[in-house]
Design a protein around this motif. Structure first.
Motif, mmCIF file in Angstrom:
data_model
loop_
_atom_site.group_PDB
_atom_site.id
_atom_site.type_symbol
_atom_site.label_atom_id
_atom_site.label_comp_id
_atom_site.label_asym_id
_atom_site.label_seq_id
_atom_site.Cartn_x
_atom_site.Cartn_y
_atom_site.Cartn_z
ATOM 1 N N GLN A 105 8.945 4.495 -7.703
ATOM 2 C CA GLN A 105 10.305 4.389 -7.483
ATOM 3 C C GLN A 105 10.294 3.389 -6.124
ATOM 4 O O GLN A 105 10.907 2.567 -5.895
ATOM 5 C CB GLN A 105 10.941 5.642 -7.230
ATOM 6 N N TYR A 106 9.218 3.952 -5.184
ATOM 7 C CA TYR A 106 9.312 3.100 -3.722
ATOM 8 C C TYR A 106 8.783 1.580 -4.257
ATOM 9 O O TYR A 106 9.635 0.655 -3.795
ATOM 10 C CB TYR A 106 8.340 3.662 -3.027
ATOM 11 N N ILE A 107 8.040 1.433 -5.182
ATOM 12 C CA ILE A 107 7.704 0.106 -5.459
ATOM 13 C C ILE A 107 8.744 -0.741 -6.003
ATOM 14 O O ILE A 107 9.153 -1.683 -5.840
ATOM 15 C CB ILE A 107 6.266 0.110 -6.299
ATOM 16 N N ILE B 19 0.853 -1.128 0.088
ATOM 17 C CA ILE B 19 -0.205 -0.020 -0.092
ATOM 18 C C ILE B 19 0.855 0.989 -0.071
ATOM 19 O O ILE B 19 1.858 1.237 0.923
ATOM 20 C CB ILE B 19 -0.926 -0.098 1.286
ATOM 21 N N VAL B 20 0.524 2.081 -0.807
ATOM 22 C CA VAL B 20 1.227 3.729 -0.648
ATOM 23 C C VAL B 20 0.037 4.394 -0.285
ATOM 24 O O VAL B 20 -1.124 4.179 -0.261
ATOM 25 C CB VAL B 20 1.623 4.061 -2.119
ATOM 26 N N PRO C 216 0.942 -0.983 -10.162
ATOM 27 C CA PRO C 216 1.151 -2.215 -10.709
ATOM 28 C C PRO C 216 0.187 -3.137 -9.918
ATOM 29 O O PRO C 216 -0.053 -2.757 -8.919
ATOM 30 C CB PRO C 216 2.696 -2.795 -10.374
ATOM 31 N N GLU C 217 -0.135 -4.267 -10.680
ATOM 32 C CA GLU C 217 -1.066 -5.104 -10.046
ATOM 33 C C GLU C 217 -0.437 -5.590 -8.489
ATOM 34 O O GLU C 217 0.534 -5.721 -8.248
ATOM 35 C CB GLU C 217 -1.158 -6.483 -11.004
#
Length: 332
Positions: free
Chosen positions: A311-313, A31-32, A54-55
């Motif tokens: 970028q975090y993901i 989760i963001v 993204p999925e």
């Protein structure tokens, strides 16, 4: 001390939005997080953001109530504990180009291109989807669409032009430290739609009459004519009519214009015998819900989401080695 007392003390000592974030936060989940201004903003931002994720990922949005509260929440964070790329803040530009106030800033702060995120909903693309998907006006030929597009472009420019003096007056009030409730200034008081076009009501054809009515709506005094003229000239010079008319006023225009086309379709397009049945009733109460899924993500927001959440993901999916990550500090 009870949990109720703990929560009450937390609300007093730190930002309420920050406290709400802590209640929702899940460190290890995909989760963001985002903190937005108004309670309706998640309707717009959630769809725009989720299309970029993204999925398997989702976004959790916390309404803070206003821009000041969003920025107050940002200041409450200990950024040695949290990743600024995972937690972002979304604020409206409003009239900041015309008012001396501290500008919002930060790598994880998104500021809208125009007055507010709602401004990005008022365009031909959203109008077409509204007419076809909601108001059942479909299978129009290119020449028929051209008639409606021309009406929309002309009426939108007219609406923005006639709202410019009111926006200039709002700027003057804001510069004088006053914070009028802009919801109390209602475009429906000034405008009427006839035959697919927007017009001023007869009693509001002069700018002075519109300014006096707007002032009455918010219980303030209108500024001197020369001050308003100067502020309006400045507003127009900086593309104010095109970019900085309040987004909620423009949303009202879009919905009312679409409904007017629906009412007038048999006149505008002769092969229609009458107005088709609407699939969904639309009005001020549900405009956000109906329009939000039909708005494209602005390019500036796409770029912002790519360099923050994106970028975090990527970093989470491909973490650095323990040796290289130890020097960067631990953030969740």
């Amino acid at each position: 001390m009870t949990m109720l007392q703990i929560h009450r003390d937390a609300l007093i000592s730190v930002s309420a939005a920050y406290h709400e974030f802590l209640l929702r936060y899940k460190a290890s989940a995909n989760i963001v997080y985002g903190i937005v201004e108004g309670k309706e903003d998640p309707m717009f931002y959630r769809g725009l953001i989720e299309r970029q994720l993204p999925e398997g990922w989702e976004v959790e949005l916390v309404p803070a109530g206003c821009k000041d509260n969003v920025l107050r929440a940002k200041d409450a964070f200990d950024w040695t504990r949290f990743s600024p790329r995972r937690i972002c803040f979304f604020v409206d530009k409003d009239l900041s180009d015309f008012i001396s106030e501290e500008a919002a800033s930060g790598e994880n702060v998104y500021i809208t291109d125009n007055y507010s995120i709602e401004n990005d909903a008022v365009n031909l693309g959203v109008l077409k989807r509204l007419l076809t998907e909601v108001l059942s006006i479909s299978d129009l030929k290119p020449a028929e669409w051209e008639v409606i597009e021309q009406l929309f472009s002309t009426s939108l420019a007219t609406f923005q032009d006639f709202m410019a003096p009111i926006m200039a007056q709002i700027i003057l009030w804001r510069r004088d430290g006053k914070r009028p409730c802009l919801n109390d200034i209602r475009p429906k008081d000034f405008f009427v739609f006839v035959g697919g076009s927007v017009r001023l009501r007869a009693e509001f054809e002069s700018a002075l009459s519109r300014l006096q009515h707007a002032a009455t709506c918010v219980n303030l005094q209108p500024s001197q004519d020369a001050e308003v003229s100067s502020a309006e000239a400045e507003f127009r010079q900086q593309q104010g009519a095109e970019r900085f008319v309040r987004g909620k006023y423009l949303l009202w225009f879009l919905v009312e214009f679409a409904l007017e086309i629906h009412r007038s379709i048999s006149v505008l397009v002769r092969r229609f015998k009458d107005s088709p049945k609407m699939r969904i009733s639309i009005g001020p109460a549900n405009a956000m819900v109906v329009l939000a899924p039909r708005v494209r993500c602005p390019g500036s927001l796409q770029a912002f989401l790519e360099r923050t959440y994106g970028q975090y993901i990527r970093d989470k999916n491909h973490p650095l080695t323990p040796e290289s990550s130890s020097s960067l500090g631990a953030t969740a």
